[in-house]
Design a protein around this motif. Structure first.
Motif, PDB file in Angstrom:
ATOM      1  N   ASN A 153      36.419  35.950  49.114  1.00 50.55           N
ATOM      2  CA  ASN A 153      36.358  36.224  47.112  1.00 50.55           C
ATOM      3  C   ASN A 153      35.708  34.954  46.632  1.00 50.55           C
ATOM      4  O   ASN A 153      35.515  36.206  45.656  1.00 50.55           O
ATOM      5  CB  ASN A 153      37.803  35.883  46.967  1.00 50.55           C
ATOM      6  CG  ASN A 153      37.631  35.963  45.679  1.00 50.55           C
ATOM      7  OD1 ASN A 153      38.055  34.582  45.325  1.00 50.55           O
ATOM      8  ND2 ASN A 153      38.845  36.686  45.111  1.00 50.55           N
ATOM      9  N   HIS A 159      33.758  40.999  41.568  1.00 48.69           N
ATOM     10  CA  HIS A 159      35.146  40.738  40.746  1.00 48.69           C
ATOM     11  C   HIS A 159      35.063  39.804  40.173  1.00 48.69           C
ATOM     12  O   HIS A 159      36.405  40.236  38.400  1.00 48.69           O
ATOM     13  CB  HIS A 159      36.244  39.637  42.086  1.00 48.69           C
ATOM     14  CG  HIS A 159      36.119  38.661  42.072  1.00 48.69           C
ATOM     15  ND1 HIS A 159      35.298  38.017  43.122  1.00 48.69           N
ATOM     16  CD2 HIS A 159      37.058  38.030  41.889  1.00 48.69           C
ATOM     17  CE1 HIS A 159      35.464  36.743  43.477  1.00 48.69           C
ATOM     18  NE2 HIS A 159      36.280  36.647  41.961  1.00 48.69           N
ATOM     19  N   HIS A 164      37.755  37.798  36.279  1.00 52.32           N
ATOM     20  CA  HIS A 164      37.228  36.622  34.931  1.00 52.32           C
ATOM     21  C   HIS A 164      36.653  37.027  34.171  1.00 52.32           C
ATOM     22  O   HIS A 164      35.725  36.232  33.504  1.00 52.32           O
ATOM     23  CB  HIS A 164      36.741  35.799  35.820  1.00 52.32           C
ATOM     24  CG  HIS A 164      37.225  35.285  37.484  1.00 52.32           C
ATOM     25  ND1 HIS A 164      38.903  35.417  37.744  1.00 52.32           N
ATOM     26  CD2 HIS A 164      36.470  35.562  38.311  1.00 52.32           C
ATOM     27  CE1 HIS A 164      37.998  34.802  38.772  1.00 52.32           C
ATOM     28  NE2 HIS A 164      36.918  35.184  39.771  1.00 52.32           N
ATOM     29  N   ASP A 282      41.576  33.835  40.885  1.00 54.25           N
ATOM     30  CA  ASP A 282      41.582  33.931  42.264  1.00 54.25           C
ATOM     31  C   ASP A 282      42.962  34.132  42.629  1.00 54.25           C
ATOM     32  O   ASP A 282      43.297  35.026  43.644  1.00 54.25           O
ATOM     33  CB  ASP A 282      40.290  33.531  42.882  1.00 54.25           C
ATOM     34  CG  ASP A 282      39.431  34.082  42.059  1.00 54.25           C
ATOM     35  OD1 ASP A 282      39.171  35.047  41.801  1.00 54.25           O
ATOM     36  OD2 ASP A 282      38.535  32.780  41.987  1.00 54.25           O
TER      37      ASP A 282
HETATM   38 FE   LIG Z   1      36.876  34.744  41.777  1.00 51.04          FE
END
Ligand SMILES: [Fe+2]
Ligand code: FES
Length: 333
Positions: A153, A159, A164, A282
């Motif tokens: 991650n 992502h 975010h 996260d």
């Molecule tokens: Fe992240």
């Protein structure tokens, strides 16, 4: 241990605490489901299994006297080498020991290893010792995630638009970016040629025009992000992921920044304030991943065109070979 850990993780060195956080009280930790205790003996850190050999009480619930840790139940004391040195109420001392684990101090952290024969200490990012940079640590509580998913991650560039939005990348049109990827037995690196004023709120405020951003994997448990402008490094985040238990990971975050931008206390405050919401976002998605996997058991993950480093994390953490490979990719970020 509560699961079969990837071999390089099971055999690996892991930090348990910051050296300067150790004081007069023992500190309890969990490492891959094994309870351990840290304490200072003659100013040096000692790590033991957190189990009294007498009746299995937690030594971490006791106290440290004369450099030896005293069990809270009958007061047996164990010295830095693990040997019992006192049984209160008797002149005799049985020849028993608590199991002492090896200790290394690196990057201001106390590390240990659960393997019978510890491997050589892993390569740490050189930047952590660079005296020309400002450094600070950010220690956060453990949270629910699978270890390798947490590392991936951190190093996954695809992502942030979803997890975010506004923070790291803009929400407008994506820009084409050339990415140089290097993989090998020592780890992985992806260099993103950004060459533009970054669009997220955080990079705008902190960096100005970014030239490159770099993601690196140092096996088995370290991820690093580095952001550079034409004046050199602006900020780097190194995270050491410690597997406390199945689906429970404690990250140790080490920030390094260029001197002269602002005083270290201000950078510390600003970087923590900006990174806290990112961390929470996260943590949420990684905890959701743990939940999702509960419904499906062990599934094979598909590998997409933007999964540049994750497969190398899986290979090296599991002790499988990673061939030397250099390639370029174009991503729209
Ligand atoms: Fe992240
Ligand atoms: S259980 Fe530790 S001294 Fe008895």
């Amino acid at each position: 241990m509560s699961e079969a850990w990837p071999v390089a993780i099971a055999q690996g060195w892991h930090p348990l605490a910051a050296l300067d956080a150790l004081g007069s009280k023992p500190v309890a930790r969990r490492l891959m489901g094994t309870l351990v205790v840290l304490f200072l003996s003659a100013g040096k850190p000692v790590v033991m299994l957190d189990r009294c050999p007498h009746r299995a009480l937690k030594l971490s619930d006791g106290c440290v006297r004369g450099g030896a840790i005293a069990c809270p139940y009958h007061g047996w004391r164990f010295g830095a080498d693990g040997r019992c040195v006192e049984v209160p109420g008797s002149d005799e001392v049985p020849a028993v020991s608590a199991r002492v684990l090896p200790v290394e101090i690196r990057a201001g952290l106390v590390w240990t290893c659960l393997a019978e024969t510890p491997p050589p200490f892993p390569r740490l990012p050189a930047l952590l010792d660079d005296p020309a940079l400002d450094h600070f640590r950010w220690l956060v509580a453990p949270s629910r995630m699978r270890l390798l998913d947490g590392i991936e991650n951190m190093l996954d560039a695809s992502h942030p638009h979803y997890v975010h939005p506004w923070f790291l990348r803009g929400t407008g049109k994506r820009r084409a970016m050339r990415v140089e990827v290097s993989l090998g037995p020592d780890g992985a690196q992806a260099v993103y040629h950004e060459n533009a004023r970054a669009e997220g709120i955080m990079p705008r405020l902190l960096e100005g025009k970014r030239t490159v951003s770099i993601g690196r994997y140092f096996p088995p448990t370290i991820g690093q992000l580095e952001f550079r402008t034409d004046r050199g490094l602006s900020v780097s985040l190194t995270a050491i992921f410690v597997p406390e238990d199945t689906d429970l990971v404690r990250p140790y975050a080490l920030f390094s920044t260029r001197r002269g931008i602002a005083p270290n206390w201000l950078k510390r405050w600003v970087l923590k304030a900006f990174n806290l919401p990112l961390l929470r976002q996260d943590q949420r998605v990684l905890a959701d991943q743990v939940e999702a996997l509960k419904d499906w058991g062990a599934v094979d993950f598909a590998i997409g065109p933007a999964d540049l480093i994750g497969p190398t994390v899986w290979r090296l953490a599991n002790g499988r070979p990673q061939a030397v490979e250099q390639r370029e990719a174009i991503l729209y970020l």
